[in-house]
Design an enzyme around this catalytic site. Structure first.
Site, PDB file in Angstrom:
ATOM      1  N   LYS A 130      40.754  37.047  41.365  1.00  0.00           N
ATOM      2  CA  LYS A 130      39.539  36.294  41.048  1.00  0.00           C
ATOM      3  C   LYS A 130      38.340  36.820  41.825  1.00  0.00           C
ATOM      4  O   LYS A 130      37.217  36.857  41.299  1.00  0.00           O
ATOM      5  CB  LYS A 130      39.764  34.810  41.313  1.00  0.00           C
ATOM      6  CG  LYS A 130      40.739  34.183  40.317  1.00  0.00           C
ATOM      7  CD  LYS A 130      41.025  32.729  40.609  1.00  0.00           C
ATOM      8  CE  LYS A 130      41.993  32.165  39.554  1.00  0.00           C
ATOM      9  NZ  LYS A 130      42.321  30.743  39.802  1.00  0.00           N
ATOM     10  N   SER A 148      42.487  25.301  38.284  1.00  0.00           N
ATOM     11  CA  SER A 148      41.729  25.940  39.368  1.00  0.00           C
ATOM     12  C   SER A 148      40.222  25.970  39.173  1.00  0.00           C
ATOM     13  O   SER A 148      39.494  26.405  40.062  1.00  0.00           O
ATOM     14  CB  SER A 148      42.232  27.373  39.587  1.00  0.00           C
ATOM     15  OG  SER A 148      41.960  28.174  38.454  1.00  0.00           O
TER      16      SER A 148
END
Length: 405
Positions: free
Chosen positions: A342, A297
């Site tokens: 996140k 990611s």
């Protein structure tokens, strides 16, 4: 990106406190014995053990204490029973323009570089449970109540039977692949040529290429067109609409021409059923160093960091930018897991602009932390343009979000 927390569960600390604070039943105080009894004198025929407040009451108190401690122990045992869930929580951020453990996160050799100030942070998630170690009932329940965490059934995150070693290996391979894709996508964005070949890794069951393409074969051309990227194969198969194709492969130093008929994947798209990996030849060396972080990611943020490193000026203009998203060699940004965590991690680290994959928009809406502007991105060009606009000091309110377009 994912990291594994290494601290002890809170349940272990609670157990230690209980053990250290418990009273041993053998230390229970007894009633004071009259001095006459101690000297052997008479106390009216009543023994010291049957005196009011004596041993019977003490035995009752001891029994109640033992029962209480037993119940408490059973409660702790139940609370620490492992459950098949995975907990995701906000992890640390890492500035791709900065250093990690005393080393530059991105180091370029063989090409002119420019000092890059500012922050282009990649974001991470702590993952507890599954092969990383069990999650207790108490831990899962407390995480359900914490809006910064997410709880998932274990099978949604890890295939059944995945070992810790397997999970770490898969995460490491994904990180390596994302770094190579990030370099390729950054060079594509900067119009810097590089070499690319596609190598067969595996075949899906019943693949059209079964018996014709083998693992480790390098695909050279399709219907006479040199294969320089996956897009070349996809375009030719789409144009043929299921017609047979000739694929030239390189095997053990020899080129072989194989004819095969693509199969419909059930979604109206024709495929050969070959799992491929890219073999890149870059014109200069890019090293990415980041310990204890795995997964795919960080690809988009690595790509932005490389672009800023090899181009003059500061891409961010001092704006604290964070983001997440996988990247393909041609610059397409893909979805990731744990985006809610996140965003929280980015906001806590001081970011004011966050780049989110368009395919994660359903998880973004309604979960954006205060003070964080989230920009929807579909490709590296869009991500770069958003950062440049923010870095120029211009109004960013017109940038695409998950709610306005």
């Amino acid at each position: 990106m994912t990291t594994t927390s290494g601290g002890r569960p809170a349940d272990d600390r609670a157990t230690e406190q209980i053990n250290s604070g418990a009273t041993d039943p053998g230390d229970t105080p007894t009633a004071e014995v009259p001095s006459t009894a101690a000297a052997g004198g008479s106390d009216g025929g009543r023994s010291a053990s049957s005196a009011p407040g004596g041993a019977p009451r003490d035995r009752k108190a001891s029994a109640l204490m033992i029962a209480g401690l037993t119940a408490l122990g059973l409660g702790i045992a139940v609370a620490t029973i492992p459950v098949p869930y995975v907990v995701e929580s906000p992890g640390p951020t890492y500035n791709t323009l900065g250093e990690s453990q005393g080393h530059p996160v991105i180091k370029v050799s063989g090409h002119e570089t420019y000092p890059a100030a500012g922050n282009l942070d990649l974001t991470t998630v702590y993952v507890d449970g599954g092969p990383n170690g069990p999650v207790s009932i108490l831990g899962a329940f407390s995480s359900w109540l914490d809006r910064t965490k997410s709880v998932y059934p274990e099978e949604l995150i890890y295939p059944t039977g995945t070992s810790r070693e397997e999970a770490q290996e898969q995460s490491s391979v994904a990180m390596t692949t994302s770094q190579e894709n990030a370099i390729a996508s950054a060079l594509n964005e900067l119009k810097i040529p590089y070499g690319q070949k596609l190598q067969a890794v595996d075949l899906s069951p019943g693949a059209a290429a079964e018996g014709r393409i083998e693992p480790d074969d390098v695909l050279v051309s399709i219907n006479g067109t040199p294969i320089t990227s996956l897009a070349v194969i996809q375009a030719d198969l789409a144009a043929g609409n299921g017609a047979p194709v000739e694929v030239v492969v390189e095997r053990d130093g020899q080129q072989l021409t194989q004819t095969m008929t693509p199969k419909d994947n059930g979604e109206g798209r024709f495929i050969l059923g070959v799992v491929l990996k890219a073999l890149f030849t870059f014109p200069f060396d890019v090293q990415i160093s980041l310990d204890k972080v795995g997964g795919p990611s960080a690809g988009m943020m690595f790509a932005l960091g490389i672009i800023d490193t090899v181009t003059p000026g500061d891409l961010t203009g001092g704006v604290h930018v964070a983001g997440t998203g996988t990247i393909t060699p041609d610059g397409q940004v893909g979805p990731i897991g744990g985006i809610g965590q996140k965003m929280v991690g980015a906001q806590k680290a001081g970011a004011t602009l966050f780049l989110a994959p368009a395919e994660n928009c359903d998880e973004v809406v309604g979960h954006v932390p205060d003070g964080l502007q989230v920009v929807k991105v579909e490709n590296l060009a869009g991500a770069r343009a958003a950062v440049e606009l923010a870095g120029s000091g211009k109004d960013t309110s017109a940038l695409p979000t998950c709610t306005n377009n």
